[in-house]
Structure formats: structure tokens, C-alpha cells
Design an enzyme around this catalytic site. Sequence first.
Site, PDB file in Angstrom:
ATOM      1  N   ARG A  49      48.795  52.678  28.927  1.00  0.00           N
ATOM      2  CA  ARG A  49      47.683  51.214  29.261  1.00  0.00           C
ATOM      3  C   ARG A  49      47.324  51.174  30.420  1.00  0.00           C
ATOM      4  O   ARG A  49      48.573  51.375  31.195  1.00  0.00           O
ATOM      5  CB  ARG A  49      48.497  50.623  28.926  1.00  0.00           C
ATOM      6  CG  ARG A  49      48.696  50.776  26.946  1.00  0.00           C
ATOM      7  CD  ARG A  49      46.726  50.049  26.097  1.00  0.00           C
ATOM      8  NE  ARG A  49      46.856  50.049  24.770  1.00  0.00           N
ATOM      9  CZ  ARG A  49      46.925  51.368  24.177  1.00  0.00           C
ATOM     10  NH1 ARG A  49      46.478  52.021  24.177  1.00  0.00           N
ATOM     11  NH2 ARG A  49      46.597  51.142  22.821  1.00  0.00           N
ATOM     12  N   GLU A  50      46.868  51.016  30.626  1.00  0.00           N
ATOM     13  CA  GLU A  50      46.160  50.862  32.374  1.00  0.00           C
ATOM     14  C   GLU A  50      45.633  49.977  32.538  1.00  0.00           C
ATOM     15  O   GLU A  50      45.057  48.795  31.750  1.00  0.00           O
ATOM     16  CB  GLU A  50      45.106  51.857  32.748  1.00  0.00           C
ATOM     17  CG  GLU A  50      44.875  53.693  32.949  1.00  0.00           C
ATOM     18  CD  GLU A  50      43.765  54.161  33.100  1.00  0.00           C
ATOM     19  OE1 GLU A  50      42.813  53.595  32.214  1.00  0.00           O
ATOM     20  OE2 GLU A  50      44.325  55.459  32.948  1.00  0.00           O
ATOM     21  N   ARG A  76      27.534  41.006  44.721  1.00  0.00           N
ATOM     22  CA  ARG A  76      28.644  41.537  43.876  1.00  0.00           C
ATOM     23  C   ARG A  76      28.726  43.152  44.175  1.00  0.00           C
ATOM     24  O   ARG A  76      27.373  43.698  43.190  1.00  0.00           O
ATOM     25  CB  ARG A  76      28.675  41.355  42.677  1.00  0.00           C
ATOM     26  CG  ARG A  76      28.727  39.283  42.754  1.00  0.00           C
ATOM     27  CD  ARG A  76      30.378  39.602  43.254  1.00  0.00           C
ATOM     28  NE  ARG A  76      30.827  38.075  43.218  1.00  0.00           N
ATOM     29  CZ  ARG A  76      31.906  37.377  43.958  1.00  0.00           C
ATOM     30  NH1 ARG A  76      32.766  38.820  44.919  1.00  0.00           N
ATOM     31  NH2 ARG A  76      32.463  36.785  43.690  1.00  0.00           N
ATOM     32  N   ALA A  88      34.288  30.046  44.163  1.00  0.00           N
ATOM     33  CA  ALA A  88      35.258  29.851  43.398  1.00  0.00           C
ATOM     34  C   ALA A  88      36.240  30.990  44.734  1.00  0.00           C
ATOM     35  O   ALA A  88      35.390  31.302  45.661  1.00  0.00           O
ATOM     36  CB  ALA A  88      35.310  30.863  42.692  1.00  0.00           C
ATOM     37  N   LEU A  90      40.153  33.367  45.604  1.00  0.00           N
ATOM     38  CA  LEU A  90      41.571  34.106  45.114  1.00  0.00           C
ATOM     39  C   LEU A  90      42.268  33.164  45.024  1.00  0.00           C
ATOM     40  O   LEU A  90      42.224  32.376  46.016  1.00  0.00           O
ATOM     41  CB  LEU A  90      41.801  35.492  45.736  1.00  0.00           C
ATOM     42  CG  LEU A  90      40.797  36.110  45.753  1.00  0.00           C
ATOM     43  CD1 LEU A  90      41.307  37.312  46.746  1.00  0.00           C
ATOM     44  CD2 LEU A  90      41.030  36.897  43.986  1.00  0.00           C
ATOM     45  N   GLU A 105      38.473  26.196  47.956  1.00  0.00           N
ATOM     46  CA  GLU A 105      37.175  27.173  48.480  1.00  0.00           C
ATOM     47  C   GLU A 105      36.212  26.073  47.981  1.00  0.00           C
ATOM     48  O   GLU A 105      35.078  27.098  49.034  1.00  0.00           O
ATOM     49  CB  GLU A 105      37.615  27.748  47.195  1.00  0.00           C
ATOM     50  CG  GLU A 105      38.790  28.933  47.293  1.00  0.00           C
ATOM     51  CD  GLU A 105      38.318  29.970  47.504  1.00  0.00           C
ATOM     52  OE1 GLU A 105      37.387  30.195  48.422  1.00  0.00           O
ATOM     53  OE2 GLU A 105      39.374  30.835  48.707  1.00  0.00           O
ATOM     54  N   GLU A 109      33.130  27.110  51.111  1.00  0.00           N
ATOM     55  CA  GLU A 109      31.927  28.361  50.197  1.00  0.00           C
ATOM     56  C   GLU A 109      31.036  27.158  50.502  1.00  0.00           C
ATOM     57  O   GLU A 109      29.685  28.087  50.937  1.00  0.00           O
ATOM     58  CB  GLU A 109      32.184  28.422  49.076  1.00  0.00           C
ATOM     59  CG  GLU A 109      33.386  29.260  48.881  1.00  0.00           C
ATOM     60  CD  GLU A 109      32.870  30.382  47.792  1.00  0.00           C
ATOM     61  OE1 GLU A 109      32.517  30.274  46.762  1.00  0.00           O
ATOM     62  OE2 GLU A 109      32.905  32.188  47.682  1.00  0.00           O
ATOM     63  N   PRO A 127      40.449  41.155  29.304  1.00  0.00           N
ATOM     64  CA  PRO A 127      42.743  40.910  28.558  1.00  0.00           C
ATOM     65  C   PRO A 127      42.734  42.538  28.671  1.00  0.00           C
ATOM     66  O   PRO A 127      43.611  42.574  27.904  1.00  0.00           O
ATOM     67  CB  PRO A 127      42.693  39.625  27.622  1.00  0.00           C
ATOM     68  CG  PRO A 127      41.670  39.890  27.392  1.00  0.00           C
ATOM     69  CD  PRO A 127      40.399  40.116  28.273  1.00  0.00           C
ATOM     70  N   GLY A 128      42.014  42.986  27.870  1.00  0.00           N
ATOM     71  CA  GLY A 128      41.407  44.935  27.711  1.00  0.00           C
ATOM     72  C   GLY A 128      42.241  45.379  28.484  1.00  0.00           C
ATOM     73  O   GLY A 128      43.205  46.564  28.703  1.00  0.00           O
ATOM     74  N   GLU A 132      44.125  39.228  35.045  1.00  0.00           N
ATOM     75  CA  GLU A 132      42.663  38.549  35.658  1.00  0.00           C
ATOM     76  C   GLU A 132      42.849  37.233  35.040  1.00  0.00           C
ATOM     77  O   GLU A 132      42.438  36.855  34.326  1.00  0.00           O
ATOM     78  CB  GLU A 132      41.477  39.056  36.491  1.00  0.00           C
ATOM     79  CG  GLU A 132      40.702  37.802  37.493  1.00  0.00           C
ATOM     80  CD  GLU A 132      39.700  38.327  37.749  1.00  0.00           C
ATOM     81  OE1 GLU A 132      39.197  37.720  38.754  1.00  0.00           O
ATOM     82  OE2 GLU A 132      39.639  39.414  37.372  1.00  0.00           O
ATOM     83  N   GLU A 155      30.514  36.778  52.095  1.00  0.00           N
ATOM     84  CA  GLU A 155      29.851  35.094  51.979  1.00  0.00           C
ATOM     85  C   GLU A 155      28.559  34.424  53.024  1.00  0.00           C
ATOM     86  O   GLU A 155      27.934  33.667  53.016  1.00  0.00           O
ATOM     87  CB  GLU A 155      31.224  34.428  52.296  1.00  0.00           C
ATOM     88  CG  GLU A 155      32.396  34.240  50.854  1.00  0.00           C
ATOM     89  CD  GLU A 155      33.729  33.798  51.134  1.00  0.00           C
ATOM     90  OE1 GLU A 155      33.014  32.907  52.240  1.00  0.00           O
ATOM     91  OE2 GLU A 155      34.084  33.686  50.332  1.00  0.00           O
TER      92      GLU A 155
END
Length: 218
Positions: A49-50, A76, A88, A90, A105, A109, A127-128, A132, A155
Site C-alpha cells: 500500500r502506497e 492548480r 484554505a 496547510l 489563512e 489569502e 483515503p484510498g 490528507e 497566490e
Amino acid sequence: MPGNEPDLSTLDDPRHEFRAVESRDAYLGRVIALRVDRVNMPGGGVATREVVEHHGAVAIVALDDDSRVVMIHQYRHPLARRLWELPAGLLDEPEESPVEAARRELAEEVGLAAEEWSLLVDVAASPGFTDESVRVFLARGLSVVDRGVIEDSEEADLRVARFPLADAVRMVLAGEIVNASAVAGLLAAHTVLVGNVPPRPVDAPWPDRPTRFARRRR
């Protein structure tokens, strides 16, 4: 319908433990790490699993007094186009609470502060393959603050606009807003405001907040 609730009584039954018997790092970067685990499977075998480790993030549905939501249009690179998103950022400051990160943020932003904060949803991005998770807040009582210095990054190119919340929801359903946390946050905000469903407090438990990558960076 009443009486058709799912039977959850078996969810706490002992089940297979997907234990990693081996783990190695394939990549360690500034924002993510790629870990390769060998995991015990229920049939007795072992599967690879990676896992992409991530800081986690916060996003904000910022609503003004006219029920308009503040959106940003940002490039993006993985999709090679600009997307409409929520403000948004991190969770890359280990001692900072999620709501404090959201306050920071929102100011950095879009140059806004908010008097009222509540929690809308937590979004497991994919979630696979990645841990995150994004916590999405609702912010109201907006006021203008100094945005500060904009770094030489995507940004510096972003556009800020306000849409009536109902229009933003229509953009989600039309496929014009596809960012996962924006989709979830906008639909949740609409449910809270129109459906009269109470949001959670900002310090509600967040069991899926990523921690492994942050521990690497300390």
C-alpha cells in the site's frame, strides 16, 4: 424513513487488523511524503500500500452580511487550470490549532477577519492513498484586515470574488466547482443556513487529523 435505520451493532465486532509488517520511505518533500507499507490482509497474504502523508489543511466558508461566500480562483498545477476554491491553507505550524490556522489563512489569502466561527465538515481528501484531511469552518461577521505580503507563488495570481451562496451551490452541482473541500463546505454551509442544522463547535474532536508527516518535520 423512521424504522429503516441501519443496524450498526456489528461495527464494534473484532475484525481483521490491517497491520503494517514493513514500511519504507520512497520520497520526503516539503509538503508530502510517500511511504510504502506492506500490510497483512484478511486472507493471510501481504499487500503493498502506497501512502501519501500530508500536513492536513483548513478551509473557510466566509459569508458576508449579504450571504455571499468569498471564493478564490487559483491555478492548480496538477490539473493545469485555475479552480474556484475556498480560502484554505496547510496545517504546517504544529502548535497552531485548526481554527487559529483558519484565521491566519483567511487574513493572508483574502484580507479578512471574522467574528463568528463554527465547524462545518471534515473531509478525507482521498483515503484510498493519502491521509490528507481538511477541516472546513464557517466564518461570519467579516471585516477587512491587512493581507500582508503576497509570496511569489500561485497566490500572487489568485483572484478573489464573492458569490451568493445559492449560486455557489449551483456551481457545485454544475461541475464548475470541483475542489473537494469547497464542494463539501459549500453544501454543508447551505444545509446549516437553509436546513437549520446546527454546526459543530470549532474545537470538536478531529480523529483523522494527519500527524505522521508533522512528526517527521520536527
